[in-house]
Write a protein that holds these residues in place. Structure first.
Motif, PDB file in Angstrom:
ATOM      1  N   LEU A  28       0.811  -1.209   0.000  1.00  0.00           N
ATOM      2  CA  LEU A  28       0.000   0.000   0.000  1.00  0.00           C
ATOM      3  C   LEU A  28       0.852   1.271   0.000  1.00  0.00           C
ATOM      4  O   LEU A  28       0.422   2.308  -0.499  1.00  0.00           O
ATOM      5  CB  LEU A  28      -0.941   0.006   1.206  1.00  0.00           C
ATOM      6  N   GLY A  29       2.056   1.190   0.555  1.00  0.00           N
ATOM      7  CA  GLY A  29       2.925   2.364   0.531  1.00  0.00           C
ATOM      8  C   GLY A  29       3.278   2.763  -0.885  1.00  0.00           C
ATOM      9  O   GLY A  29       3.205   3.950  -1.256  1.00  0.00           O
ATOM     10  N   ALA A  30       3.656   1.788  -1.707  1.00  0.00           N
ATOM     11  CA  ALA A  30       3.968   2.075  -3.105  1.00  0.00           C
ATOM     12  C   ALA A  30       2.730   2.549  -3.850  1.00  0.00           C
ATOM     13  O   ALA A  30       2.795   3.452  -4.704  1.00  0.00           O
ATOM     14  CB  ALA A  30       4.540   0.827  -3.774  1.00  0.00           C
ATOM     15  N   GLU A  35      -0.276   6.978  -6.411  1.00  0.00           N
ATOM     16  CA  GLU A  35      -1.548   7.710  -6.535  1.00  0.00           C
ATOM     17  C   GLU A  35      -1.481   9.096  -5.881  1.00  0.00           C
ATOM     18  O   GLU A  35      -2.492   9.794  -5.816  1.00  0.00           O
ATOM     19  CB  GLU A  35      -2.670   6.894  -5.881  1.00  0.00           C
ATOM     20  N   HIS A  36      -0.293   9.465  -5.380  1.00  0.00           N
ATOM     21  CA  HIS A  36      -0.098  10.754  -4.703  1.00  0.00           C
ATOM     22  C   HIS A  36      -1.057  10.921  -3.526  1.00  0.00           C
ATOM     23  O   HIS A  36      -1.593  12.012  -3.284  1.00  0.00           O
ATOM     24  CB  HIS A  36      -0.281  11.919  -5.698  1.00  0.00           C
ATOM     25  N   ALA A  37      -1.280   9.830  -2.801  1.00  0.00           N
ATOM     26  CA  ALA A  37      -2.166   9.862  -1.639  1.00  0.00           C
ATOM     27  C   ALA A  37      -1.403  10.390  -0.430  1.00  0.00           C
ATOM     28  O   ALA A  37      -0.180  10.252  -0.321  1.00  0.00           O
ATOM     29  CB  ALA A  37      -2.709   8.468  -1.349  1.00  0.00           C
ATOM     30  N   SER A  38      -2.131  10.987   0.500  1.00  0.00           N
ATOM     31  CA  SER A  38      -1.515  11.528   1.709  1.00  0.00           C
ATOM     32  C   SER A  38      -1.199  10.405   2.697  1.00  0.00           C
ATOM     33  O   SER A  38      -1.663   9.270   2.556  1.00  0.00           O
ATOM     34  CB  SER A  38      -2.470  12.522   2.371  1.00  0.00           C
ATOM     35  N   VAL A  44      -5.481   5.175   6.649  1.00  0.00           N
ATOM     36  CA  VAL A  44      -6.849   4.657   6.564  1.00  0.00           C
ATOM     37  C   VAL A  44      -6.868   3.342   5.793  1.00  0.00           C
ATOM     38  O   VAL A  44      -7.529   2.372   6.190  1.00  0.00           O
ATOM     39  CB  VAL A  44      -7.773   5.693   5.903  1.00  0.00           C
ATOM     40  N   LEU A  45      -6.130   3.298   4.687  1.00  0.00           N
ATOM     41  CA  LEU A  45      -6.086   2.072   3.887  1.00  0.00           C
ATOM     42  C   LEU A  45      -5.511   0.907   4.687  1.00  0.00           C
ATOM     43  O   LEU A  45      -5.951  -0.240   4.550  1.00  0.00           O
ATOM     44  CB  LEU A  45      -5.251   2.305   2.627  1.00  0.00           C
ATOM     45  N   LEU A  46      -4.520   1.193   5.505  1.00  0.00           N
ATOM     46  CA  LEU A  46      -3.927   0.142   6.336  1.00  0.00           C
ATOM     47  C   LEU A  46      -4.876  -0.306   7.438  1.00  0.00           C
ATOM     48  O   LEU A  46      -4.864  -1.472   7.842  1.00  0.00           O
ATOM     49  CB  LEU A  46      -2.617   0.640   6.957  1.00  0.00           C
ATOM     50  N   ALA A  47      -5.712   0.614   7.925  1.00  0.00           N
ATOM     51  CA  ALA A  47      -6.529   0.326   9.109  1.00  0.00           C
ATOM     52  C   ALA A  47      -7.872  -0.325   8.797  1.00  0.00           C
ATOM     53  O   ALA A  47      -8.435  -0.993   9.671  1.00  0.00           O
ATOM     54  CB  ALA A  47      -6.771   1.626   9.888  1.00  0.00           C
ATOM     55  N   LEU A  95     -10.728   2.259  -5.734  1.00  0.00           N
ATOM     56  CA  LEU A  95     -11.620   1.424  -4.940  1.00  0.00           C
ATOM     57  C   LEU A  95     -10.873   0.428  -4.060  1.00  0.00           C
ATOM     58  O   LEU A  95     -11.492  -0.453  -3.461  1.00  0.00           O
ATOM     59  CB  LEU A  95     -12.581   0.660  -5.870  1.00  0.00           C
ATOM     60  N   VAL A  96      -9.552   0.557  -3.980  1.00  0.00           N
ATOM     61  CA  VAL A  96      -8.785  -0.411  -3.198  1.00  0.00           C
ATOM     62  C   VAL A  96      -9.197  -0.377  -1.724  1.00  0.00           C
ATOM     63  O   VAL A  96      -9.247  -1.421  -1.062  1.00  0.00           O
ATOM     64  CB  VAL A  96      -7.263  -0.162  -3.360  1.00  0.00           C
TER      65      VAL A  96
END
Length: 399
Positions: A28-30, A35-38, A44-47, A95-96
């Protein structure tokens, strides 16, 4: 149908949830960078996966007691495959998070169901061995997830990873439908909310759940913070990666042996849980105090051995002291404790490290584990839950 054939897909389900969680999380880090996500979005994606499990595992655990664990296991695996396939079909990287939330909700169903089935398929004399094998397969999933997940993402991006997870979940679901025998719900007496609260406060629940929570916290710290400790000592990523792999390998190898020792009356539940916590605490302390690769390797090795001893005995103790008709409810609640440990361990070390140093943070967790081991070592053995007649005859033997 042999018992080994019956329990094998249940072990495979444990592999699926561990592999699915870590294969995506490790990449998810890559994804966030591309995706230039914060950093907040990455958090949030990890949690979301663990968050869904924390909320829903008690619900699905209780459902296992009502309808039996087998249909909950199958429905969870099918749901996991469905959310994985939906992400591939949608072909929308944004949508990941939603797909990962759905996977976490599905895993919240089949994870406690798998634990209940391991307990139902194994006779009381082989609970340690059964959970040792289950823990070994989950550890293999945690280990293989980042490695194979990274390779799949490199070859075909997240769609290939999610497609692989979907196919894997379908394969295990079909295997389980063919091989896992029906485990009908057991007769239950009526319990009130007060009865539930009294049961969850008892030593038969608190000691093994506290042990599993603390052990999971140590694993999360061993995987997340000890590489940082190694990097600060001048080690390169390959060296720190070897150290983390040593933790996973030691845990996977030790769990079946610890389970056999427990079943052979060579290791009691109390001694195994307390001893595993103390070994893990020693590993954290060594990694914190001894600089260089040697200290890191020895620390990760001791953590892995401690985890390998405590984990199967914690689950076996929980099963031994739980009414079989309400095992799903207890297993779901215990799994929540593990999820909280997974999140709370790194947060505790981070908070202590902010106030002191990383060494202080690691030593703080080591002290906490030592205290937990001391408390468990002095705990009286709770009375074993009575086994009902309905729970005994159909059990195949795990050899």
């Amino acid at each position: 149908m042999t018992a080994r054939w019956a329990v094998a897909p249940v072990y495979a389900a444990g592999f699926v949830t561990a592999f699915g969680a870590h294969s995506i999380a490790a990449n998810l880090g890559a994804y966030a960078h591309a995706e230039h996500a914060s950093l907040w979005a990455l958090g949030v994606l990890l949690a979301v996966y663990d968050g869904a499990e924390v909320v829903l595992k008690p619900v699905f655990g209780a459902l296992c007691d009502r309808v039996g664990p087998r249909p909950v296991l199958l429905a969870g695996l099918v749901g996991f495959a469905g959310f994985s396939a939906a992400f591939v079909i949608a072909a929308n990287p944004a949508l990941v998070g939603l797909a990962r939330l759905g996977q976490g909700a599905a895993a919240a169903a089949f994870s406690p169901a798998a634990g209940v089935l391991v307990a139902r398929l194994a006779p009381p004399a082989r609970q340690g061995r059964a959970f040792g094998g289950y823990g070994m397969f989950k550890t293999l999933g945690y280990t293989a997830g980042p490695l194979l997940g990274g390779a799949l993402v490199t070859l075909g991006g997240f769609p290939l990873l999610f497609a692989t997870l979907g196919v894997l979940a379908v394969a295990v679901a079909v295997w389980a439908a063919v091989a896992v025998p029906t485990a009908a719900p057991l007769p239950r007496t009526r319990h009130t909310v007060a009865d539930l609260a009294r049961r969850l406060r008892g030593s038969g629940f608190l000691a093994p759940t506290g042990c599993l929570t603390a052990i999971t916290a140590a694993v999360a710290v061993g995987v997340g913070f000890l590489p940082l400790r190694g990097a600060a000592a001048g080690l390169n990523p390959s060296q720190t990666g070897i150290a983390v792999s040593l933790l996973a390998a030691a845990s996977a190898l030790v769990q079946p042996f610890a389970g056999r020792a427990r079943d052979g009356a060579r290791l009691t539940d109390i001694a195994g849980m307390a001893g595993g916590l103390l070994l893990t605490a020693a590993g954290l302390a060594i990694a914190a105090l001894l600089p260089g690769l040697g200290g890191l390797l020895l620390g990760e090795l001791l953590i892995g051995v401690g985890v390998g001893v405590a984990t199967p005995l914690g689950f076996a103790a929980l099963v031994a002291h739980t009414d079989p008709a309400r095992l799903g409810q207890s297993m779901g609640a215990a799994e929540v404790g593990r999820e909280l440990g997974d999140a709370g361990g790194p947060l505790l070390v981070a908070a202590l490290a902010t106030l002191t140093t990383l060494t202080g943070g690691l030593l703080g967790l080591a002290v906490l584990l030592t205290a937990a081991g001391a408390v468990i070592s002095r705990a009286p053995a709770p009375p074993t839950a009575p086994r009902t007649d309905a729970d005994t005859p159909p059990r195949p033997t795990i050899g």
